[in-house]
Design a protein around this motif. Sequence first.
Motif, PDB file in Angstrom:
ATOM      1  N   ILE B 266       0.844  -1.201   0.000  1.00 33.90           N
ATOM      2  CA  ILE B 266       0.000   0.000   0.000  1.00 33.90           C
ATOM      3  C   ILE B 266       0.876   1.247   0.000  1.00 33.90           C
ATOM      4  CG2 ILE B 266      -1.713   1.320   1.302  1.00 33.90           C
ATOM      5  CD1 ILE B 266      -2.766  -1.338   2.381  1.00 33.90           C
ATOM      6  N   MET B 267       1.970   1.186   0.777  1.00 26.87           N
ATOM      7  CA  MET B 267       2.836   2.354   0.867  1.00 26.87           C
ATOM      8  C   MET B 267       3.617   2.595  -0.412  1.00 26.87           C
ATOM      9  SD  MET B 267       4.252   1.940   4.687  1.00 26.87           S
ATOM     10  CE  MET B 267       5.116   3.481   4.681  1.00 26.87           C
ATOM     11  N   ALA B 268       3.968   1.503  -1.121  1.00 23.52           N
ATOM     12  CA  ALA B 268       4.775   1.656  -2.332  1.00 23.52           C
ATOM     13  C   ALA B 268       3.904   2.029  -3.529  1.00 23.52           C
ATOM     14  CB  ALA B 268       5.553   0.374  -2.612  1.00 23.52           C
ATOM     15  N   LEU B 269       2.606   1.744  -3.436  1.00 19.68           N
ATOM     16  CA  LEU B 269       1.713   1.976  -4.584  1.00 19.68           C
ATOM     17  C   LEU B 269       1.746   3.409  -5.138  1.00 19.68           C
ATOM     18  CD1 LEU B 269      -1.555  -0.081  -4.058  1.00 19.68           C
ATOM     19  CD2 LEU B 269      -0.062  -0.056  -6.045  1.00 19.68           C
ATOM     20  N   PRO B 270       1.596   4.435  -4.310  1.00 19.95           N
ATOM     21  CA  PRO B 270       1.566   5.789  -4.872  1.00 19.95           C
ATOM     22  C   PRO B 270       2.801   6.095  -5.711  1.00 19.95           C
ATOM     23  CG  PRO B 270       1.072   5.846  -2.530  1.00 19.95           C
ATOM     24  CD  PRO B 270       1.429   4.442  -2.857  1.00 19.95           C
ATOM     25  N   THR B 271       3.985   5.710  -5.199  1.00 20.63           N
ATOM     26  CA  THR B 271       5.225   5.955  -5.934  1.00 20.63           C
ATOM     27  C   THR B 271       5.191   5.219  -7.269  1.00 20.63           C
ATOM     28  OG1 THR B 271       6.177   5.665  -3.756  1.00 20.63           O
ATOM     29  CG2 THR B 271       7.691   6.105  -5.548  1.00 20.63           C
ATOM     30  N   ILE B 272       4.852   3.937  -7.221  1.00 19.93           N
ATOM     31  CA  ILE B 272       4.863   3.141  -8.446  1.00 19.93           C
ATOM     32  C   ILE B 272       3.859   3.708  -9.446  1.00 19.93           C
ATOM     33  CG2 ILE B 272       4.334   0.870  -9.402  1.00 19.93           C
ATOM     34  CD1 ILE B 272       5.499  -0.373  -6.956  1.00 19.93           C
ATOM     35  N   ILE B 273       2.657   4.005  -8.985  1.00 19.18           N
ATOM     36  CA  ILE B 273       1.621   4.523  -9.891  1.00 19.18           C
ATOM     37  C   ILE B 273       2.066   5.843 -10.501  1.00 19.18           C
ATOM     38  CG2 ILE B 273      -0.707   5.471 -10.028  1.00 19.18           C
ATOM     39  CD1 ILE B 273      -1.489   3.490  -7.819  1.00 19.18           C
ATOM     40  N   SER B 274       2.492   6.753  -9.636  1.00 21.54           N
ATOM     41  CA  SER B 274       2.774   8.090 -10.114  1.00 21.54           C
ATOM     42  C   SER B 274       3.949   8.105 -11.095  1.00 21.54           C
ATOM     43  CB  SER B 274       3.016   8.957  -8.885  1.00 21.54           C
ATOM     44  OG  SER B 274       3.628  10.119  -9.225  1.00 21.54           O
ATOM     45  N   VAL B 275       5.028   7.403 -10.757  1.00 26.40           N
ATOM     46  CA  VAL B 275       6.203   7.419 -11.631  1.00 26.40           C
ATOM     47  C   VAL B 275       5.924   6.694 -12.934  1.00 26.40           C
ATOM     48  CG1 VAL B 275       8.607   6.735 -11.852  1.00 26.40           C
ATOM     49  CG2 VAL B 275       7.779   7.643  -9.694  1.00 26.40           C
ATOM     50  N   SER B 276       5.272   5.527 -12.880  1.00 24.69           N
ATOM     51  CA  SER B 276       5.078   4.805 -14.133  1.00 24.69           C
ATOM     52  C   SER B 276       3.988   5.466 -14.984  1.00 24.69           C
ATOM     53  CB  SER B 276       4.798   3.319 -13.894  1.00 24.69           C
ATOM     54  OG  SER B 276       3.809   3.141 -12.930  1.00 24.69           O
TER      55      SER B 276
END
Lengths: 271, 404
Positions: B266-276
């Motif tokens: 859950i914590m890594a999701l925003p980073t992954i979504i936003s960057v990709s």
Amino acid sequence: MKRIITILLAILGVTFAADAQKIKGSETVLPISEKAAQVFMKSNNSGNVTVTGGGSGVGISSLIGRSADIAQTSRKMKFSEKQKFQRSGKAVKEVIIAYDGLAVIINPANKIKKLTREQLEDIFTGKIKNWKDVGGADMKVIPYARETSSGTYEFFKEVVLKNKNYLSGIMSMPANGSLIQSVSQTKGAIAYVGLAYVSASVKTISVSFDKGKSYVFPSETSVKNKTYPVVRPLYYYYLTKSEFLVKKFIDFILSPAGQKIVREVGYISVN
Amino acid sequence: MAEKKFYKRLLEKTIEQLLRISGTVTSITILFITLFLFKEGINLFNTPDIEDGYGLYVHVANQKEQLSPEEIKEIFDSEITNWNQLGWKDAEIKIFRIDDVFEIYPESEMGENYALLPGKLAEIISKEENIIAFLPKQFAPNAPEVKELKTGNIRWQDYFLGKEWLPTASPSPLFGALPLIAGTLFVSIIALLIALPLGLGVAIYLSELAGEGQRRILKPVIELLSGIPSVVYGFFGLVVLAPLVQKIFNLPVGETALTGSLILAIMALPTIISVSEDALRNTPREMREASLALGASRWQTIYKVVIPYAKSGISAAVVLGIGRAIGETMAVLMVTGNAAIIPQSLFDPVRTIPATIAAELGEAPTGSAHYQALFLLGCILFILTMAISVIAELISKKKSYKVH
């Protein structure tokens, strides 16, 4: 703006107040010292007391390094620490300011009401793995401990486990609050916390230190009259030569008003 | 006029120099931190394997010359109770610690500065052939009947391959980092396995399928998630997620590797979504149009054109995501149970490296073996994250389609 001025004044106060004193050490003693310091400073305008945590060991090493005037600890000073003071030629004084009973807690759904010290030792060293071995339901025992940095961890190890090591790979929790939370939601859980932290969401059990002849439930009376075996004194340590500096505050904490604070925070008063 | 120009140039020069200095200072600081980390960590292997300043003493009749850290631990845990288990005669082991002496002799008999203590200790040991005593070297009993056991230094294989992490065990602390390394990798990889498909899916939806209006709401909301402090995630994990996992899988405990992985995902999701998502949207319009013009469907375009084009951006997202997962401390500390065992399944509790450092460094005396062991854990974490970024770099550089 008002706030900035207040902060500035506070900083100036800390720097210039003649009898400013720093208390450092155990997280367990922290609530007492903080509350006492607040009341003390209100009633005594000249005195300035700052209180910080960090753990008992940190407090004592700060006392040696003179970055604290009082070390608050939840355990007696270790032999090796006494040696350090002796080597640096400093005499140190010890005051007991309160008592704290350690309660053994389990999940409320668990039927167990009492355990002996030997059973507790076997549970926390991993020899007893199922509650049916101590007369409970057929359910896995899940012991929780505090993290190694806690004075409570060491105290429980010393008194209940007789210096044996906890089972390697015991579940460990960083704070009393999360420990209670975990025990309240895990059926087979067992853990220990200071009496001040016990809440209705967990069940406290009686313990026996005489191989099952008598079981004692931790309460204010049983801790005070020393029938409850898992009790630890909470200490203040200070250097003899700085006694003039800290005397006022220590006298305050031992006074009826100070001991009332001790009880309010959830610990047991000295007298 | 000329003066004004001069001042302008001066200003530009100053700014240029300032930027250069700040760049240099940053690099030097990073280098310094790394050096410091390794310097402190490596020292561990020059530290004796029993508590500093202490020694183990036995009766001179004892045939043992040296004991391993595990043997010492088992003796003092009363798991080894007889000398014949260690290859000596059949006799029960008697354990003696320095504080026991005060139960035999009152402190008043020790003399000034404990001057008489070594004599008393020697007396106790010479009377008891089966004793093993753990004493400060400073009060080492000096008598012909007393022998000190030899001690070695902490060995690297005990650290990297040891399976027990008991850093405050006395007399002989055990620093087996294997469960911690395994736990960290396990939790992070599972977290990534959960977060990557989900995150990529959301990113594709946002960049390719969602309407402008939807995107304008969804993206800030998702990015807001990365602003939540990790301790709040941890609290949520402990109070909501752990009981949920416990109930769904009918487990005895809710604090498991799976709970940790879920929170990390859950914590890594925003980073992954936003960057990709940024990477996907950077695919030039012409490429999409060319693909569609050639008769490819929307899905084929995404799959064959957009994703390969955005590959390096996506792998950057993976690195950032896994970096967050591996280094995350507070949330993991609260939900994984922190038991130092090598996880066999998703439902075992685990202890990760960052959680260990955070929980223990506060109380480890500066310069002690425990302190050094924690620094060495920091080095391991550093190497792990570095290896992952290097791998991701290599993947993103590799061209997936051939140029004709």
